[in-house]
Write an enzyme that holds these catalytic residues in place. Sequence first.
Site, mmCIF file in Angstrom:
data_model
loop_
_atom_site.group_PDB
_atom_site.id
_atom_site.type_symbol
_atom_site.label_atom_id
_atom_site.label_comp_id
_atom_site.label_asym_id
_atom_site.label_seq_id
_atom_site.Cartn_x
_atom_site.Cartn_y
_atom_site.Cartn_z
ATOM 1 N N CYS A 85 0.851 -1.183 0.000
ATOM 2 C CA CYS A 85 0.000 0.000 0.000
ATOM 3 C C CYS A 85 0.890 1.239 0.000
ATOM 4 O O CYS A 85 1.496 1.568 1.028
ATOM 5 C CB CYS A 85 -0.893 -0.043 1.242
ATOM 6 N N CYS A 107 0.411 3.823 2.728
ATOM 7 C CA CYS A 107 0.869 3.401 4.056
ATOM 8 C C CYS A 107 2.354 3.706 4.207
ATOM 9 O O CYS A 107 2.819 4.096 5.277
ATOM 10 C CB CYS A 107 0.633 1.908 4.258
#
Lengths: 450, 122
Positions: free
Chosen positions: B42, B45
């Site tokens: 991700c 993230c």
Amino acid sequence: QEAAKYDKKVMVLDFVTPTPLGTSWGLGGTCVNVGCIPKKLMHQAALLGQALQDARKFGWQFTEEVKHNWMTMTESVQNYIGSLNWGYRVALREKKVTYENAYGEFVGPHTVKATNKRGVEKLYTAKRFLIATGERPRYLGIPGDKEYCISSDDLFSLPYCPGKTLVVGASYVALECAGFLAGLGLDVTVMVRSILLRGFDQDIASKIGEYMEEHGINFIKQFVPIKVEQIEEGTPGRLKVTAQSTVGNQIIEGEYNTVLLAIGRDACTRKIGLDKVGVKINEKTGKIPVNDEEQTNVPYIYAIGDILQDKLELTPVAIQAGRLLIRRLYGGATTKCDYVNVPTTVFTPLEYGACGYSEERAVEEFGEENIEVYHSYFWPLEWTVPSRDNNKCYAKIICNIKDNERVIGFHVLGPNAGEVTQGFAAAIKCGMTKEQLDGTIGIHPVCAEV
Amino acid sequence: MGWEEKQVRGYGEFAETAQRCHGRPIFALFCGDKDAAGRSWCPDCVTAEPIVRKELHNMPDGSVFIYCLVGDRAYWKDPNNEFRKNLKLTGVPTLLKYGTPQKLVEEECFKAELVRMLFTED
């Protein structure tokens, strides 16, 4: 947020003085925390209760008895409100608006003192100020009121089911609360001093009252409480209420678990130092008179919302007034807030939506011979199968004969009144006449086609 | 007293840890799994983590910071995964204060000011 769009340095001071019982809440004002939002959610909870009853007639089969859990509902509602409070914090931060959870009061020209809940004071100066402090529920001023009674400020987060409740008052707040409490299965009594829904169309007000009475809500009319005593402590406890007639010497007594006061709201303008900067207020009501640009008698101080004199006390009105004010001050706009033909809805068990003149006001302003009232009872299709009342829902429009039979008042009493009224409000703003209304083909089968 | 960090993987470990820390302020950062090289699938993230970590010292004394890897991309995309169902998470990264409606989602986690506000808000 609007001012921040124009790159102004903006600060918001919001502080909630706890209720006598200690209730407080987060950022967002009355509507979000102890008004429209929790009210509508609890009204919905009550409507769902009714829907469950109707469901059996439509073929749904469930054997369990249906009961309501106050704590489950209240936790969900408060959780939602919490997410709104947080959302506003994030929004203000992102738009670089400084927010302080502190009580603001004027101490001198262009200067406010902000006191937070720990008593720490800070001074701030600004070029302009906007006051939007709103109102708080009024107490009766009788023995036992602050110690034992609750108000709408406390109701929506009450950590225990209110039980058998006496609602004092006949305002829309009183009737809406009485309505949903009864809809949730509680024993509810409403004590009314004189008339219901002062300021609203009285023909409709009495129909609302009748409907509520026929559906299990007790009304004690023409009495006012004079004393509240505690019989037993508890959550809820037991209270004894003594009341006196307004038309004689009769005294009555009653026992309730909860007494909810909804007799009016007072503007929060008395303790914010307005005298220190010379802002005039109406001494009797506490409201602030402003010109049509929301400016007080002190040029750099503006005011919006429920604290304004002679203006409608509605959230969307305050929001609109605020936005337009900022656009005028910093965006070069000239549009002023239009306070005429503002639609409203009262979320009593039988909902009431209205826009424009009540029948009384229309007669007063234009003369009985110049207005024509068209009305009709209707039976919502959804109510037929479960055999619900067939003569309660009602709609009426008031037209000005002298002005092409222009529709100047719209009133509807029935399910989803708010949704129905919104569209008609736009039409009234455009100056719709009776002929145009007649020429609009109805959607079938819906209540609004009537 | 300061604060402490707990690293968990998957919903079961998260729920158990949160339960054990009941009574203390709990903040949780949910991120996508990391590969052998330590990089998450991700990208948001990856951006958010250092920003959040820089603000951790703002958490109140006694707080617990739960760093939770939710799973691989396929698991996360499943609309019925436990994080979506039980915690109502709608995206990663999500930084939240457990037991309250206060949370920051995706790009909101990139803003140090908002992260700080979440950690210090009353």
